[in-house]
Scaffold this motif. Sequence first.
Motif, mmCIF file in Angstrom:
data_model
loop_
_atom_site.group_PDB
_atom_site.id
_atom_site.type_symbol
_atom_site.label_atom_id
_atom_site.label_comp_id
_atom_site.label_asym_id
_atom_site.label_seq_id
_atom_site.Cartn_x
_atom_site.Cartn_y
_atom_site.Cartn_z
ATOM 1 N N ASP A 1 73.297 46.796 8.509
ATOM 2 C CA ASP A 1 72.470 45.795 9.392
ATOM 3 C C ASP A 1 71.920 46.580 10.467
ATOM 4 O O ASP A 1 72.229 46.920 11.403
ATOM 5 N N LYS A 2 70.433 46.955 10.183
ATOM 6 C CA LYS A 2 69.744 47.735 11.199
ATOM 7 C C LYS A 2 69.617 47.062 12.433
ATOM 8 O O LYS A 2 69.333 47.608 13.556
ATOM 9 N N ASN A 3 69.432 45.943 12.541
ATOM 10 C CA ASN A 3 69.192 45.108 13.790
ATOM 11 C C ASN A 3 70.484 45.349 14.659
ATOM 12 O O ASN A 3 70.306 45.601 16.090
ATOM 13 N N VAL A 4 71.580 45.144 14.371
ATOM 14 C CA VAL A 4 72.714 45.512 14.756
ATOM 15 C C VAL A 4 72.936 46.775 15.276
ATOM 16 O O VAL A 4 73.212 47.180 16.707
ATOM 17 N N LEU A 5 72.575 47.888 14.456
ATOM 18 C CA LEU A 5 72.545 49.307 14.637
ATOM 19 C C LEU A 5 71.652 49.792 15.962
ATOM 20 O O LEU A 5 71.876 50.610 16.657
ATOM 21 N N ALA A 6 70.478 49.065 16.013
ATOM 22 C CA ALA A 6 69.393 49.060 16.832
ATOM 23 C C ALA A 6 70.190 48.652 18.211
ATOM 24 O O ALA A 6 69.913 49.334 19.254
ATOM 25 N N GLN A 7 70.832 47.618 18.184
ATOM 26 C CA GLN A 7 71.086 46.982 19.605
ATOM 27 C C GLN A 7 72.191 48.021 20.116
ATOM 28 O O GLN A 7 72.316 48.222 21.268
ATOM 29 N N THR A 8 73.213 48.458 19.274
ATOM 30 C CA THR A 8 74.487 49.139 19.670
ATOM 31 C C THR A 8 73.892 50.448 20.021
ATOM 32 O O THR A 8 74.346 51.214 20.860
ATOM 33 N N SER A 9 72.977 51.013 19.328
ATOM 34 C CA SER A 9 72.374 52.401 19.487
ATOM 35 C C SER A 9 71.710 52.393 20.938
ATOM 36 O O SER A 9 71.957 53.188 21.817
#
Length: 612
Positions: A322-330
């Motif tokens: 899930d790239k949205n999750v990765l963007a937020q956690t990044s």
Amino acid sequence: MKASYTLSHPVLPQGAASKIDLLVTFSAEDAAAATRRSLNLSVVIDRSGSMAGAPLKHALQASRELVERMGPEDSLSIVTYDDAVATVLAPTKVTDKAAIGKVLSQVRAGGCTNLSGGWLKGVEHVSSQKSDERINRVLLLTDGQANAGVRDPGQLTNMAREKSNAGIITTTLGFGANFNEDLLIGMANAGEGHFYYIQSPEDAAGVFGIEMEGLGSLVAQNLEVVIKPAATVKVASVLNRYRFESRGQEVAVGLGDVYAAEARQLAAELSVEASSAAGPVTLATLAYRAQVVVDGSVREVVGEIPIVARLASGMDVAVSPDKNVLAQTSRLRIARVKDQAIELADKGELASAGKRLREIISEVSQYLDKASYEIAEEMEQLAHYAQRLESSKYDAVIRKELRDQSYQAGTRNRGDLALRGTAGGSADSLEAVSDAGGGIVLECVREGGKLRVHATSAGYDPGFNVQFPRSVREEGVRYVVEKLETSGDGTFYRVGGSIKRLVVPGQERVARSQDAATSARKGKPSASKVTAGSAADLPTTNSVGTGVIVQCIKEGSKLRARVVSDGYDPDLNIRFPRDIREENVLYVVDEIITMANGTSYIACGDIKRLVQ
């Protein structure tokens, strides 16, 4: 209030250990139906000499706009402070806004910064009107260091925590480049409030608006979440900047308030041991509790959420993350790295600080592309800061931008607060032309505390942001580029080809590495000399600019001059012309130098009288 979650990897491999990111979101059940709670606010305004001019003017204007957002059910007090603390408006219902505006119009800049005294007086006023059904908050405005009263940052932070435990929240707002950001962030964190960096005085009203929007849409308070992992799972890290504590394998996290206008997010990294099982597996249970106001009374709400993933083998594991999750956690991991870079830079290890920023660029780029403007902008900013650090250009503004960006990413979920900062580079290194030819014209503008670039040539959407090198962004400058490419998601442009600066005819020149004027040596400063007979005969100014503020005070039978701009010791004597000394008058001098023995100052250059 409702709660939901997403995982960076909803499908995990059988027989192998995994690390995944968990993102939990708390938001209003119905944002439109959120009930506005009455406010009990104290606005505490730094009126020290360093606030003179634009900072104080815009702080007062922002305070007036805050008053306009309040209603007759709200309570307000106003405190001002320099050396002394004054209550200019005792706690009162906001029924006569014109009268409150008149009070604000009479505030003038004064001497040093008794931050603790002003803040504690605001706390006292809020405490006198405190109610569990109201929002009880102090808004502390300052542009400087605590150089009177309680000065120790640790003590002030502990005091903010004590007041928060008693139900009085503290929000801090720092103006300009001289305040102590570590202190204000520490007080905001301990005080369960917010911190704002107001880099330009013109941004004050927008920041006040953000704070008031939140206070007007409060959904829940004192949200606490306990992550209860399964036996085969560990909480490797809480990625936000919230307070948390480990209770054995469990982790309790305090998230503070939840607003209808701003969902509250909790991000954590989970370590999952290898398992041969297949199918759904509960990784953890989230238990939460918070206080809400229902029918005028405070009630506690509780709930639990099972965090479920699926164990699978073979091709089933190849589900895209899930790239949205990765963007937020990044974003949260980058925030940590910014703090690490500051720590290194503060020790003088500038090259190592720049290297750490470049390392996180490389790490994030491996699993996130630059398809969104936010990610592309983050990468560009990191590269810009790295270049500045590697070039030994580390100053108070760069430090504050990095600290603010780290703080906002770690505690807030608002795009208008993310990546704020206007310390760009310089367009002076570019070739300057007066004819755009067949190129595309762009312009750099300030928008909500950010430097943005937009296209002004026909055929391009002027509302689109342009991904543009930060090293040459300069407010008000126009550029000519060879081409603009639309991003993959069709929401912003990327620059292609060469970049030139667009100037008026007669100012054309070739590219150069730096402005010759900035590299010219300055002459040795000389002590100020004036021919004026009194302070009234001095030229006047309503702006401090790059000058230093001096004030005259009476000590016994003597009139003593002292430096009240931040960064100077107000207890040191200063060589200052006696004929123009007048009690409580503020002066702006070109420069202050320290005597070789370090025990006194000398006023140098022109002297003007500061009028407000």
